[in-house]
Design a protein around this motif. Structure first.
Motif, short mmCIF file in Angstrom:
data_model
loop_
_atom_site.label_atom_id
_atom_site.label_comp_id
_atom_site.label_asym_id
_atom_site.label_seq_id
_atom_site.Cartn_x
_atom_site.Cartn_y
_atom_site.Cartn_z
N UNK A 114 -3.83 3.67 20.20
CA UNK A 114 -2.67 4.11 19.43
C UNK A 114 -1.70 3.01 19.07
N UNK A 115 -2.03 1.75 19.41
CA UNK A 115 -1.16 0.63 19.07
C UNK A 115 -1.67 0.01 17.77
N UNK A 116 -0.92 0.17 16.70
CA UNK A 116 -1.40 -0.21 15.38
C UNK A 116 -1.13 -1.68 15.10
N UNK A 117 -2.20 -2.41 14.88
CA UNK A 117 -2.12 -3.86 14.68
C UNK A 117 -2.47 -4.21 13.24
N UNK A 118 -1.83 -3.58 12.28
CA UNK A 118 -2.09 -3.89 10.89
C UNK A 118 -0.81 -3.73 10.09
N UNK A 119 -0.81 -4.28 8.86
CA UNK A 119 0.45 -4.33 8.11
C UNK A 119 0.51 -3.41 6.89
N UNK A 120 -0.64 -2.85 6.47
CA UNK A 120 -0.68 -1.90 5.35
C UNK A 120 -0.25 -2.51 4.02
N UNK A 121 -0.34 -3.81 3.87
CA UNK A 121 0.04 -4.44 2.60
C UNK A 121 -0.93 -4.06 1.48
N UNK A 122 -2.23 -4.14 1.77
CA UNK A 122 -3.22 -3.90 0.72
C UNK A 122 -3.13 -2.50 0.16
N UNK A 123 -2.98 -1.51 1.03
CA UNK A 123 -2.96 -0.13 0.56
C UNK A 123 -1.70 0.18 -0.24
N UNK A 124 -0.64 -0.58 -0.05
CA UNK A 124 0.58 -0.37 -0.82
C UNK A 124 0.61 -1.18 -2.11
N UNK A 125 -0.01 -2.36 -2.11
CA UNK A 125 0.06 -3.24 -3.28
C UNK A 125 -1.14 -3.10 -4.21
N UNK A 129 -10.52 -1.07 5.03
CA UNK A 129 -9.87 -2.02 4.13
C UNK A 129 -8.37 -1.78 4.02
N UNK A 130 -7.94 -0.51 4.16
CA UNK A 130 -6.54 -0.19 3.90
C UNK A 130 -5.61 -0.52 5.05
N UNK A 186 -1.18 -7.01 -8.19
CA UNK A 186 -1.12 -8.07 -7.19
C UNK A 186 -2.50 -8.34 -6.61
N UNK A 187 -2.86 -9.59 -6.54
CA UNK A 187 -4.07 -10.02 -5.82
C UNK A 187 -3.68 -10.57 -4.45
N UNK A 188 -2.56 -11.28 -4.38
CA UNK A 188 -2.10 -11.80 -3.09
C UNK A 188 -1.79 -10.61 -2.17
N UNK A 189 -2.35 -10.64 -0.97
CA UNK A 189 -2.24 -9.57 0.03
C UNK A 189 -3.06 -8.34 -0.33
N UNK A 190 -3.87 -8.40 -1.37
CA UNK A 190 -4.82 -7.32 -1.67
C UNK A 190 -6.20 -7.90 -1.38
N UNK A 191 -6.63 -7.76 -0.14
CA UNK A 191 -7.84 -8.44 0.30
C UNK A 191 -8.45 -7.67 1.46
N UNK A 192 -9.73 -7.89 1.67
CA UNK A 192 -10.39 -7.25 2.81
C UNK A 192 -11.66 -8.00 3.16
N UNK A 215 -4.27 -1.64 -6.58
CA UNK A 215 -4.28 -0.64 -7.65
C UNK A 215 -4.94 0.66 -7.21
N UNK A 216 -4.55 1.73 -7.87
CA UNK A 216 -5.16 3.03 -7.61
C UNK A 216 -6.60 3.05 -8.10
N UNK A 217 -6.79 2.73 -9.36
CA UNK A 217 -8.13 2.74 -9.94
C UNK A 217 -8.98 1.62 -9.33
N UNK A 218 -10.16 1.96 -8.89
CA UNK A 218 -11.05 0.98 -8.30
C UNK A 218 -10.81 0.76 -6.83
N UNK A 219 -9.58 0.53 -6.46
CA UNK A 219 -9.25 0.23 -5.07
C UNK A 219 -8.87 1.49 -4.29
N UNK A 220 -8.23 2.44 -4.96
CA UNK A 220 -7.79 3.65 -4.28
C UNK A 220 -6.53 3.45 -3.47
N UNK A 221 -5.73 2.46 -3.83
CA UNK A 221 -4.50 2.16 -3.10
C UNK A 221 -3.31 2.85 -3.77
N UNK A 222 -2.12 2.66 -3.19
CA UNK A 222 -0.93 3.37 -3.65
C UNK A 222 -0.31 2.77 -4.91
#
Length: 511
Positions: A287-298, A381-382, A367-373, A300-307
């Motif tokens: 339950x200790x979350x070690x991620x930043x959620x940058x990719x899922x917020x930055x 990935x998210x 954004x490409x910076x911080x959109x990576x996996x 694109x929706x289409x293709x990536x399915x992000x916010x």
């Protein structure tokens, strides 16, 4: 234990450390099994655990993408580099310059910074209590631990200063529940500024020059020097800043990565260009979350399915397209910063043989910076298990060049700027440029192209004194709402005035 793994214990350690109130009504219902400072601080391991909680404040709490709120929303939404999707009201308020004291982003950041300061203060109040008998090296470990805690506390106060100003409360010891702590005064002008300077200067002598790879990410004397230099730049003391930056450069411990994108792909964490970066692993064990959620917020929706919460501004995109190689090609800075319709722009979610038109509408940019996996960063990935750079060596080189240029040593400044440009094969700037032309280049081209979305632009515009004009010239939406006397700072949160109604609010905001 590697530093990148220890943050998962920060919540547990923080709960332990917060159970420190003594001699007041706050103790009446306290768990009798809870650790108190009198029995906790007994060994080198306890120092390490205490510092873990202090370092964890860099993340900060993962509750609903709070790292994204700190390092993207607060540090970037207000700048001319970023446009936003109308979605989260509190984020939009910052970007539209209609935020007030009730804004939840400012309130959350305030709370997290002061919580982190308290963890640092607990370390500083109690590391000295660890016994030295039978441990020949413990004295040096204690001195180093105190220096780390001082650095971290100065970092958190630095963030308070650049976003909330000087008239804030200061806590130099752990919270124990006294009336004075519930009703603290605001410090007078100059007190916080002097404190940050002193802490970042004095802690350098007890910080190490480097750590082995298992402890990568911990503060060194050069991390402190770099942050002190950036602080001096923000307050306009460039000669002092130059001295601090020279320490980092002359240490010969840092260099530019050959591949610009290696700083952001998560596969080259704590590399030779990293001076300070926030550690993430992608884990969420127990339950200790070690991620930043940058990719899922930055992303694109289409293709990536992000916010798809934010986009590069058109001004930034057009600026980066003009910054080319000798062959007239776009540089890796553009390809690693922005997703756009170009055969060389290929983010992680493209299938083999697919192109931009298979996912996105013509003319779209993302954004490409911080959109990576990469699978090594976690199962999903998210979640985003890559680190977030806060100070890169490239930033230090450009700031040092700015100091040189402003003192009239323009030729030497150009050499340092071209060192950064050469890494991405950008056309060198000519050595015939004047002092004013070099400053303009740093303001309008070099720093935005090199450091886009890394939290520098907004604070650069403030210290240069050109923020209103830049927002207008670069067609930032709602730029006309911006009031320099008000919006260069966040409001002190409304909740603070319920306990301290006599406090003075930052100019332009209501209590």
């Amino acid at each position: 234990m590697k530093l990148k793994n220890i943050f998962i214990f920060a919540s547990l350690v923080g709960s332990t450390l917060l159970a420190s109130c003594t001699g007041s009504y706050l103790d009446e219902d306290r768990n009798p099994n809870a650790l108190s400072p009198s029995i906790f601080w007994k060994s080198e391991g306890d120092i390490f655990k205490g510092l873990t909680a202090a370092y964890a404040g860099l993340q900060p709490t993962i509750s609903w993408a709070i790292p994204f709120e700190r390092y993207i929303v607060i540090d970037n939404y207000r700048s001319d580099e970023l446009d936003y999707r109308p979605d989260v009201g509190s984020w939009m308020q910052l970007a539209m310059y209609n935020n007030e004291s009730t804004n939840s982003v400012g309130r959350t950041e305030w709370r997290n910074l002061y919580t982190s300061i308290n963890y640092c203060n607990q370390c500083l109040d109690h590391i000295g209590d660890v016994p030295e008998e039978g441990n020949a090296g413990i004295k040096d470990i204690k001195a180093r631990g105190i220096a780390e805690a001082r650095f971290l506390r100065a970092f958190y106060y630095y963030r308070i200063f650049i976003n909330y100003g000087e008239r804030v409360p200061m806590f130099l010891h752990e919270i124990v529940g006294t009336d004075e702590e519930f009703y603290p005064p605001q410090v007078e002008a100059g007190v916080l500024k002097k404190f940050i300077e002193t802490e970042l200067s004095e802690c350098q002598s007890d910080l190490p020059e480097s750590w082995d790879s298992s402890m990568a990410g911990r503060a060194t004397k050069y991390t402190a020097a770099a942050l002190l230099g950036k602080y001096y730049m923000f307050i306009g003391e460039e000669e002092k800043a130059k001295t601090e930056f020279a320490k980092v450069i002359n240490s010969n411990r840092y260099g530019l990565m050959e591949n610009y994108g290696d700083n952001f792909d998560g596969l080259h964490k704590n590399n030779k260009e990293s001076v300070l970066e926030v550690q993430f692993t992608g884990f969420f064990d127990g339950g200790h979350y070690e991620y930043n959620l940058f990719t899922v917020h930055l992303g694109p929706d289409s293709g990536c399915g992000a916010y798809e919460e934010a986009y590069p501004s058109n001004w930034l995109f057009e600026t980066m397209k003009k910054d080319v190689t000798a062959d007239g090609e776009y540089t890796d800075r553009l390809y690693q910063t922005i997703i756009f319709d170009d055969p060389k722009s290929r983010p992680f979610y493209y299938d083999e043989g697919a192109s931009f038109s298979d996912y996105h509408q013509p003319g779209s940019i993302y954004w490409r910076k911080y959109v990576t996996y990469d699978p090594s960063l976690g199962d999903y990935w998210d979640n985003s298990g890559f680190n977030v750079p806060l100070i890169r060596y490239a930033d230090i080189l450009l700031l040092y060049a700015e100091c040189l240029n402003n003192e009239g040593n323009t030729g030497e400044a150009i050499r340092y700027i071209n060192q950064v440009r050469n890494r991405v094969n950008a056309v060198p700037i000519p050595d015939t440029m004047t002092k004013d032309e070099v400053l303009k280049h740093l303001q309008d081209i070099e720093r935005p192209c090199e450091l886009a979305l890394e939290g520098s632009r907004w604070y650069d515009l403030i210290r240069w004194g050109i923020i209103k004009q830049a927002l207008i010239d670069h067609e930032k939406p709602f730029a006309n709402n911006f009031l320099e006397t008000k919006h260069i700072r966040l409001a002190i949160p409304h909740d603070e005035f319920l306990m301290n109604p006599d406090w003075v609010q930052n100019e332009g905001y209501t209590k």
